[in-house]
Design a protein around this motif. Structure first.
Motif, PDB file in Angstrom:
ATOM      1  N   PHE A  27       0.828  -1.204   0.000  1.00  0.00           N
ATOM      2  CA  PHE A  27       0.000   0.000   0.000  1.00  0.00           C
ATOM      3  C   PHE A  27       0.864   1.255   0.000  1.00  0.00           C
ATOM      4  O   PHE A  27       0.520   2.251  -0.641  1.00  0.00           O
ATOM      5  CB  PHE A  27      -0.919   0.024   1.222  1.00  0.00           C
ATOM      6  N   SER A  28       1.975   1.229   0.741  1.00  0.00           N
ATOM      7  CA  SER A  28       2.840   2.405   0.826  1.00  0.00           C
ATOM      8  C   SER A  28       3.525   2.689  -0.500  1.00  0.00           C
ATOM      9  O   SER A  28       3.676   3.842  -0.890  1.00  0.00           O
ATOM     10  CB  SER A  28       3.887   2.209   1.927  1.00  0.00           C
ATOM     11  N   VAL A  29       3.957   1.638  -1.176  1.00  0.00           N
ATOM     12  CA  VAL A  29       4.685   1.806  -2.431  1.00  0.00           C
ATOM     13  C   VAL A  29       3.749   2.181  -3.571  1.00  0.00           C
ATOM     14  O   VAL A  29       4.031   3.101  -4.353  1.00  0.00           O
ATOM     15  CB  VAL A  29       5.461   0.518  -2.779  1.00  0.00           C
ATOM     16  N   ARG A  30       2.612   1.500  -3.665  1.00  0.00           N
ATOM     17  CA  ARG A  30       1.717   1.678  -4.807  1.00  0.00           C
ATOM     18  C   ARG A  30       0.566   2.642  -4.540  1.00  0.00           C
ATOM     19  O   ARG A  30      -0.073   3.111  -5.482  1.00  0.00           O
ATOM     20  CB  ARG A  30       1.136   0.318  -5.242  1.00  0.00           C
ATOM     21  N   GLY A  31       0.305   2.921  -3.257  1.00  0.00           N
ATOM     22  CA  GLY A  31      -0.887   3.673  -2.912  1.00  0.00           C
ATOM     23  C   GLY A  31      -2.040   2.698  -2.770  1.00  0.00           C
ATOM     24  O   GLY A  31      -2.142   1.721  -3.530  1.00  0.00           O
ATOM     25  N   MET A  37      -5.022  -6.896  -4.091  1.00  0.00           N
ATOM     26  CA  MET A  37      -4.902  -8.002  -3.151  1.00  0.00           C
ATOM     27  C   MET A  37      -3.969  -9.073  -3.718  1.00  0.00           C
ATOM     28  O   MET A  37      -3.288  -9.779  -2.965  1.00  0.00           O
ATOM     29  CB  MET A  37      -6.276  -8.577  -2.842  1.00  0.00           C
ATOM     30  N   ASP A  38      -3.932  -9.194  -5.040  1.00  0.00           N
ATOM     31  CA  ASP A  38      -3.019 -10.155  -5.670  1.00  0.00           C
ATOM     32  C   ASP A  38      -1.574  -9.821  -5.321  1.00  0.00           C
ATOM     33  O   ASP A  38      -0.767 -10.718  -5.045  1.00  0.00           O
ATOM     34  CB  ASP A  38      -3.193 -10.131  -7.195  1.00  0.00           C
ATOM     35  N   ALA A  39      -1.239  -8.515  -5.349  1.00  0.00           N
ATOM     36  CA  ALA A  39       0.124  -8.103  -5.046  1.00  0.00           C
ATOM     37  C   ALA A  39       0.482  -8.413  -3.603  1.00  0.00           C
ATOM     38  O   ALA A  39       1.603  -8.863  -3.303  1.00  0.00           O
ATOM     39  CB  ALA A  39       0.289  -6.612  -5.324  1.00  0.00           C
ATOM     40  N   VAL A  40      -0.444  -8.169  -2.692  1.00  0.00           N
ATOM     41  CA  VAL A  40      -0.201  -8.477  -1.284  1.00  0.00           C
ATOM     42  C   VAL A  40      -0.010  -9.976  -1.093  1.00  0.00           C
ATOM     43  O   VAL A  40       0.910 -10.431  -0.403  1.00  0.00           O
ATOM     44  CB  VAL A  40      -1.356  -7.966  -0.396  1.00  0.00           C
ATOM     45  N   ALA A  41      -0.879 -10.760  -1.722  1.00  0.00           N
ATOM     46  CA  ALA A  41      -0.799 -12.214  -1.604  1.00  0.00           C
ATOM     47  C   ALA A  41       0.531 -12.732  -2.134  1.00  0.00           C
ATOM     48  O   ALA A  41       1.129 -13.654  -1.557  1.00  0.00           O
ATOM     49  CB  ALA A  41      -1.960 -12.862  -2.361  1.00  0.00           C
ATOM     50  N   PRO A 107       6.321   3.670   7.484  1.00  0.00           N
ATOM     51  CA  PRO A 107       5.440   3.294   6.371  1.00  0.00           C
ATOM     52  C   PRO A 107       3.968   3.235   6.766  1.00  0.00           C
ATOM     53  O   PRO A 107       3.087   3.675   6.017  1.00  0.00           O
ATOM     54  CB  PRO A 107       5.966   1.917   5.946  1.00  0.00           C
ATOM     55  N   SER A 108       3.693   2.695   7.944  1.00  0.00           N
ATOM     56  CA  SER A 108       2.305   2.583   8.404  1.00  0.00           C
ATOM     57  C   SER A 108       1.679   3.956   8.622  1.00  0.00           C
ATOM     58  O   SER A 108       0.531   4.207   8.232  1.00  0.00           O
ATOM     59  CB  SER A 108       2.232   1.779   9.704  1.00  0.00           C
ATOM     60  N   TRP A 109       2.425   4.871   9.252  1.00  0.00           N
ATOM     61  CA  TRP A 109       1.893   6.202   9.508  1.00  0.00           C
ATOM     62  C   TRP A 109       1.755   7.011   8.224  1.00  0.00           C
ATOM     63  O   TRP A 109       0.791   7.764   8.053  1.00  0.00           O
ATOM     64  CB  TRP A 109       2.759   6.937  10.529  1.00  0.00           C
ATOM     65  N   SER A 114      -1.834   9.508   4.328  1.00  0.00           N
ATOM     66  CA  SER A 114      -2.130   9.699   2.913  1.00  0.00           C
ATOM     67  C   SER A 114      -3.538   9.217   2.577  1.00  0.00           C
ATOM     68  O   SER A 114      -4.253   9.839   1.788  1.00  0.00           O
ATOM     69  CB  SER A 114      -1.107   8.952   2.046  1.00  0.00           C
ATOM     70  N   GLU A 115      -3.969   8.118   3.192  1.00  0.00           N
ATOM     71  CA  GLU A 115      -5.296   7.582   2.900  1.00  0.00           C
ATOM     72  C   GLU A 115      -6.400   8.346   3.620  1.00  0.00           C
ATOM     73  O   GLU A 115      -7.548   8.356   3.181  1.00  0.00           O
ATOM     74  CB  GLU A 115      -5.363   6.094   3.260  1.00  0.00           C
TER      75      GLU A 115
END
Length: 203
Positions: A27-31, A37-41, A107-109, A114-115
């Motif tokens: 999420f941090s890299v791509r937004g 979900m495929d990328a996370v998996a 990264p989490s913050w 941003s979101e």
């Protein structure tokens, strides 16, 4: 005949930690909007249905990332305050723990802030974190000023939370060419302003 090594079964809690770590990275890299979900998996090394079985949806996964940050923040600030030897040290340690946690979980913050500007769910989650820390700080201040009215304590706590957040955003937006403000320096700036008023408050 070659014997296949059986795949180690991962405990649910460990798998969820792996998924959350991967989600924060993706999420941090791509937004969030552009991440899949495929990328996370793929990062975790599981199938997409596994993600849905744990978190229900991509938004559910985002909110789980936020919930982990909120829980960890309360844990580190509470532990810091508990180790203090007085009201001033309590506020200083809690504030330092806040800034240090932002650094450790950058990264989490970054993802959360941003979101929050585009997602109602993330914005609501950020408000929950603010409310959590406001209640926590109001409790700390009550030790210093036990005679203060609850509304006054809440007002002070809101001032501190707001100041910490703006200071955190400012230090995080400094150009790379400028020296980065440390967590300890940010803490001292906050204490310069806040403790000056609290320490000289009429008893």
């Amino acid at each position: 005949m070659q014997t296949r090594t059986p795949r180690r079964r991962v405990a649910r809690a460990e798998r969820e930690r792996q998924i959350l770590d991967a989600a924060v990275t993706v999420f941090s890299v791509r937004g969030y909007q552009n991440a899949s979900m495929d990328a996370v998996a793929e990062v975790v090394g599981v199938t997409k249905p596994v993600l849905y079985s744990h978190f229900g949806s991509k938004e559910g996964l985002l909110l789980a990332c936020v919930a982990r940050v909120r829980t960890e923040l309360l844990e580190v600030t509470s532990a810091a305050a508990a180790a203090a030897d007085g009201p001033e040290d309590m506020l200083r340690r809690g504030t330092l723990a806040f800034f240090s946690h932002l650094d450790a979980q950058k990264p989490s913050w970054s993802l959360l802030y941003s979101e929050a500007s585009v997602s109602q769910a993330a914005a609501a989650a950020l408000e929950e974190i603010r409310a959590q820390q406001t209640d926590f700080i109001a409790g700390l201040l009550a030790v210093q000023a036990p005679d203060a009215a609850p509304q006054r304590l809440a007002g002070w706590a809101h001032v501190i939370v707001g100041a910490c957040e703006r200071l955190a955003l400012w230090r995080g937006s400094a150009p790379d060419c400028e020296p980065r403000m440390s967590a300890a320096e940010a803490t001292e700036y906050l204490m310069d302003l806040v403790w000056t008023g609290l320490a000289h408050r009429p008893s």
